[in-house]
Write a protein that holds these residues in place. Structure first.
Motif, PDB file in Angstrom:
ATOM      1  N   LEU A  83     -17.930 -31.430 -24.542  1.00 16.28           N
ATOM      2  CA  LEU A  83     -18.580 -32.413 -23.671  1.00 16.28           C
ATOM      3  C   LEU A  83     -18.414 -32.035 -22.200  1.00 16.28           C
ATOM      4  N   LEU A  84     -17.228 -31.532 -21.839  1.00 20.51           N
ATOM      5  CA  LEU A  84     -16.949 -31.160 -20.456  1.00 20.51           C
ATOM      6  C   LEU A  84     -17.895 -30.070 -19.969  1.00 20.51           C
ATOM      7  N   LYS A  85     -18.103 -29.039 -20.770  1.00 24.96           N
ATOM      8  CA  LYS A  85     -18.927 -27.917 -20.315  1.00 24.96           C
ATOM      9  C   LYS A  85     -20.392 -28.294 -20.160  1.00 24.96           C
ATOM     10  N   GLN A  86     -20.784 -29.435 -20.707  1.00 25.37           N
ATOM     11  CA  GLN A  86     -22.167 -29.896 -20.587  1.00 25.37           C
ATOM     12  C   GLN A  86     -22.374 -30.747 -19.335  1.00 25.37           C
ATOM     13  N   THR A  87     -21.278 -31.106 -18.662  1.00 26.29           N
ATOM     14  CA  THR A  87     -21.418 -31.972 -17.498  1.00 26.29           C
ATOM     15  C   THR A  87     -21.929 -31.193 -16.299  1.00 26.29           C
ATOM     16  N   ARG A  88     -22.348 -31.936 -15.320  1.00 22.75           N
ATOM     17  CA  ARG A  88     -22.979 -31.354 -14.143  1.00 22.75           C
ATOM     18  C   ARG A  88     -22.059 -30.396 -13.404  1.00 22.75           C
ATOM     19  N   ARG A  89     -22.631 -29.253 -13.040  1.00 24.17           N
ATOM     20  CA  ARG A  89     -21.994 -28.227 -12.210  1.00 24.17           C
ATOM     21  C   ARG A  89     -20.881 -27.448 -12.893  1.00 24.17           C
ATOM     22  N   TRP A  90     -20.610 -27.654 -14.161  1.00 19.38           N
ATOM     23  CA  TRP A  90     -19.712 -26.780 -14.904  1.00 19.38           C
ATOM     24  C   TRP A  90     -20.554 -25.644 -15.457  1.00 19.38           C
ATOM     25  N   ARG A  91     -19.972 -24.465 -15.578  1.00 16.48           N
ATOM     26  CA  ARG A  91     -20.703 -23.343 -16.160  1.00 16.48           C
ATOM     27  C   ARG A  91     -19.731 -22.494 -16.964  1.00 16.48           C
ATOM     28  N   VAL A  92     -20.195 -22.040 -18.114  1.00 15.55           N
ATOM     29  CA  VAL A  92     -19.395 -21.152 -18.959  1.00 15.55           C
ATOM     30  C   VAL A  92     -20.243 -19.930 -19.270  1.00 15.55           C
ATOM     31  N   ASP A  93     -19.758 -18.754 -18.897  1.00 17.05           N
ATOM     32  CA  ASP A  93     -20.452 -17.492 -19.162  1.00 17.05           C
ATOM     33  C   ASP A  93     -19.599 -16.657 -20.101  1.00 17.05           C
ATOM     34  N   THR A  94     -20.252 -15.946 -21.015  1.00 11.56           N
ATOM     35  CA  THR A  94     -19.547 -15.084 -21.966  1.00 11.56           C
ATOM     36  C   THR A  94     -20.113 -13.675 -21.852  1.00 11.56           C
ATOM     37  N   ASP A  95     -19.227 -12.677 -21.704  1.00 12.79           N
ATOM     38  CA  ASP A  95     -19.719 -11.297 -21.644  1.00 12.79           C
ATOM     39  C   ASP A  95     -19.800 -10.699 -23.046  1.00 12.79           C
ATOM     40  N   HIS A  96     -20.223  -9.436 -23.139  1.00 18.88           N
ATOM     41  CA  HIS A  96     -20.438  -8.802 -24.445  1.00 18.88           C
ATOM     42  C   HIS A  96     -19.159  -8.595 -25.242  1.00 18.88           C
TER      43      HIS A  96
END
Length: 137
Positions: A83-96
């Motif tokens: 739920l947290l990562k879906q909130t405004r201005r949070w971002r989660v990036d995953t590399d290869h």
């Protein structure tokens, strides 16, 4: 069947001879149970310093942004972090390599690596991945 909440339609793509399945439509929103089981067995929550077991299976690249419903795009999270990562201005990036970078609303970044002992892709997964790559070229 189409009115049931648990029904779904999915396309299968075959080779020219029509006998061998070469790909499936990844636009299904829910992960198949076999993928969900693999993620739950191999993953702890993806957020740094969270040691919860996976409770929810989520898309690394969000479904709404065109993310495919495949094992390569699946990650496990606990409920609150999903739920947290879906909130405004949070971002989660995953590399290869599976390293995830969490960016907070204040711009701070925290990195988490795949858990030690996370299951590597199986022989079958690697074979299917090669078939998909060949079919797309």
């Amino acid at each position: 069947m189409a009115t049931s909440g648990r029904s779904w339609v999915r396309r299968f793509f075959t080779a020219d001879d029509g006998h061998q399945i070469t790909d499936v439509d990844p636009r299904r929103r829910r992960f198949p149970e076999v993928v969900a089981r693999m993620v739950r067995a191999a993953d702890y929550c993806a957020r740094p310093w969270c040691e919860c077991r996976t409770r929810e299976i989520d898309h690394v690249t969000p479904y709404a942004a065109g993310g495919a419903t495949t094992r390569a795009n699946a990650q496990g999270l606990c409920r609150s972090d999903n739920l947290l990562k879906q909130t405004r201005r949070w971002r989660v990036d995953t590399d290869h390599d599976g390293v995830r970078t969490w960016t907070t609303p204040t711009g701070h970044q925290y990195v988490s690596s795949p858990p030690p002992g996370a299951a590597p892709p199986s022989v079958l997964e690697n074979h299917l991945r090669r078939l998909l790559e060949v079919s797309r070229t």
